[in-house]
Design a protein around this motif. Structure first.
Motif, PDB file in Angstrom:
ATOM      1  N   THR A  94      48.018  52.778  34.601  1.00  0.00           N
ATOM      2  CA  THR A  94      46.993  51.831  35.059  1.00  0.00           C
ATOM      3  C   THR A  94      47.143  50.542  34.268  1.00  0.00           C
ATOM      4  OG1 THR A  94      45.447  53.614  35.606  1.00  0.00           O
ATOM      5  CG2 THR A  94      44.538  51.391  35.375  1.00  0.00           C
ATOM      6  N   GLN A  95      47.205  49.423  34.974  1.00  0.00           N
ATOM      7  CA  GLN A  95      47.312  48.117  34.330  1.00  0.00           C
ATOM      8  C   GLN A  95      46.049  47.316  34.624  1.00  0.00           C
ATOM      9  OE1 GLN A  95      51.360  47.308  36.140  1.00  0.00           O
ATOM     10  NE2 GLN A  95      51.818  46.730  34.030  1.00  0.00           N
ATOM     11  N   THR A  96      45.586  46.567  33.632  1.00  0.00           N
ATOM     12  CA  THR A  96      44.346  45.805  33.776  1.00  0.00           C
ATOM     13  C   THR A  96      44.631  44.316  33.695  1.00  0.00           C
ATOM     14  OG1 THR A  96      43.919  45.955  31.397  1.00  0.00           O
ATOM     15  CG2 THR A  96      42.970  47.671  32.801  1.00  0.00           C
ATOM     16  N   ASP A 246      53.874  44.578  31.117  1.00  0.00           N
ATOM     17  CA  ASP A 246      52.434  44.792  31.133  1.00  0.00           C
ATOM     18  C   ASP A 246      51.651  43.496  30.911  1.00  0.00           C
ATOM     19  OD1 ASP A 246      50.241  46.404  31.584  1.00  0.00           O
ATOM     20  OD2 ASP A 246      49.989  46.942  29.476  1.00  0.00           O
ATOM     21  N   CYS A 305      43.250  43.640  44.469  1.00  0.00           N
ATOM     22  CA  CYS A 305      43.209  43.078  43.118  1.00  0.00           C
ATOM     23  C   CYS A 305      41.805  42.766  42.624  1.00  0.00           C
ATOM     24  CB  CYS A 305      44.057  41.806  43.067  1.00  0.00           C
ATOM     25  SG  CYS A 305      45.794  42.062  43.444  1.00  0.00           S
ATOM     26  N   ASP A 307      39.315  44.587  41.643  1.00  0.00           N
ATOM     27  CA  ASP A 307      38.644  45.448  40.669  1.00  0.00           C
ATOM     28  C   ASP A 307      39.172  45.289  39.256  1.00  0.00           C
ATOM     29  OD1 ASP A 307      41.117  46.529  41.061  1.00  0.00           O
ATOM     30  OD2 ASP A 307      40.434  48.586  41.420  1.00  0.00           O
ATOM     31  N   GLY A 308      40.203  44.449  39.068  1.00  0.00           N
ATOM     32  CA  GLY A 308      40.723  44.227  37.722  1.00  0.00           C
ATOM     33  C   GLY A 308      41.683  45.295  37.239  1.00  0.00           C
ATOM     34  N   GLU A 309      42.067  46.224  38.104  1.00  0.00           N
ATOM     35  CA  GLU A 309      43.026  47.268  37.743  1.00  0.00           C
ATOM     36  C   GLU A 309      44.062  47.434  38.852  1.00  0.00           C
ATOM     37  OE1 GLU A 309      40.156  50.234  35.059  1.00  0.00           O
ATOM     38  OE2 GLU A 309      40.892  50.876  37.023  1.00  0.00           O
ATOM     39  N   SER A 310      45.244  47.896  38.480  1.00  0.00           N
ATOM     40  CA  SER A 310      46.295  48.123  39.477  1.00  0.00           C
ATOM     41  C   SER A 310      47.119  49.337  39.088  1.00  0.00           C
ATOM     42  CB  SER A 310      47.209  46.894  39.600  1.00  0.00           C
ATOM     43  OG  SER A 310      47.933  46.686  38.397  1.00  0.00           O
ATOM     44  N   ASN A 311      47.823  49.894  40.081  1.00  0.00           N
ATOM     45  CA  ASN A 311      48.728  51.006  39.846  1.00  0.00           C
ATOM     46  C   ASN A 311      49.892  50.887  40.820  1.00  0.00           C
ATOM     47  OD1 ASN A 311      47.906  52.466  42.404  1.00  0.00           O
ATOM     48  ND2 ASN A 311      45.950  52.524  41.288  1.00  0.00           N
TER      49      ASN A 311
END
Length: 335
Positions: A94-96, A246, A305, A307-311
């Protein structure tokens, strides 16, 4: 075959040039922060799109110009962003990133989508009256877009720059900063690469017609997919590179910021330039397929995009949408 060889060679040459351009701008921005660094990257990266657009205007390829605008926006939001999310997600579950900054940028993209829809809606709703005024409407809309883009830069870089601050841990490492070459050398590299890109772009655009006819592709497909993919090479390489590291705030700033610059600055600038360099002025009246492509790209990218998180799977979803839309343009008949 005579046209295919120079066209394929020019397209192949632009990609590494754009990649080198992206690396140089990333190093140049190491000490400038994410917002300024992304702006430098997309500005130099979009030089290829602007050069291709002006060259196509001189050749009277208005369909290619408008299709490439659609392709640039769609390519950055679906192909570039999707590949970056996929590449970064494979190494990081998970990247923020800064969700507030992304929401502000996607709102600018909704403005761009509105500007693309309005002239097309006028063209289809106003009937015979539209042909007399749609060039003037596009000219006026272009001025509004350029002013909006400049004010957006003031908002993000000066009056509210704290909203676009990078999340902790996203800045380059001390080792990377110490290895950054001098600014003057990097600017010289950027200038040289831009000149070479202009040369290759002129060769590529000059060969579009014969190559498209030989391969059975329409000019719209060439503009939306092929030309845009070549022009997006700088953003593609840099966004993927920083996503793997990241640095998602920078990756999203490049992908989304490039689409904003294309829609709010490059596209209206080409409309204004057409009055000077083209056989006839162009307008912002896009085909229904192009309007749908831009609208879908903006809405889906904003949804993923926000929600501030990605996968990695969100990257796959964006790439799947890009493939579907590309197939749509491939099977659309000419005219």
């Amino acid at each position: 075959m005579r046209n295919w060889i120079p066209a394929s060679s020019a397209a192949a040459a632009i990609a590494p040039l754009a990649a080198e351009l992206g690396k140089a701008t990333e190093r140049l921005a190491e000490s400038s922060g994410t917002a300024i660094g992304a702006l430098l990257n997309v500005t130099f990266g979009n030089a290829a799109e602007l050069i291709i657009g002006v060259t196509a205007l001189r050749s009277g390829l208005t369909d290619v110009v408008k299709a490439s605008i659609t392709g640039d926006i769609m390519g950055n939001l679906l192909l570039v962003l999707g590949t970056a999310l996929l590449a970064g997600g494979l190494g990081h579950p998970t990247q923020t990133f800064n969700a507030a900054a992304v929401r502000s940028r996607t709102t600018m993209l909704l403005l761009a989508a509105t500007a693309m829809i309005a002239p097309a809606a006028y063209h289809h709703l106003a009937g015979d009256h539209a042909t007399r005024h749609e060039d003037g409407l596009s000219f006026e809309v272009s001025i509004v877009l350029i002013v909006s883009y400049v004010l957006g830069l003031v908002f993000s870089l000066r009056t509210h720059r704290e909203l676009f601050a990078t999340l902790p841990g996203e800045s380059g490492t001390a080792k990377e900063q110490n290895q950054t070459p001098s600014s003057s050398w990097l600017v010289a590299v950027l200038a040289l690469v831009t000149i070479l890109t202009a040369w290759m772009s002129e060769i590529l655009v000059g060969c579009i017609g014969p190559v498209a006819q030989r391969l059975g592709m329409t000019q719209v497909f060439i503009g939306v997919i092929v030309v845009a993919m070549v022009g997006n090479a700088a953003e593609h390489s840099t966004a993927v590179l920083v996503a793997i590291k990241d640095r998602m705030d920078l990756a999203l700033s490049i992908a989304i910021g490039s689409s904003i610059q294309i829609a709010l600055f490059v596209a209206p600038l080409l409309v204004l330039a057409s009055y000077l360099v083209g056989p006839a002025p162009i307008n912002l009246v896009l085909t229904p397929a192009e309007v749908l492509a831009v609208t879908f790209s903006v809405v889906i990218a904003g949804q993923i995009c926000g929600d501030g998180e990605s996968n990695w799977f969100e990257g796959v979803q964006l790439l799947a949408v890009y493939a579907i839309v590309a197939m749509l343009f491939y099977f659309l008949p000419a005219g």
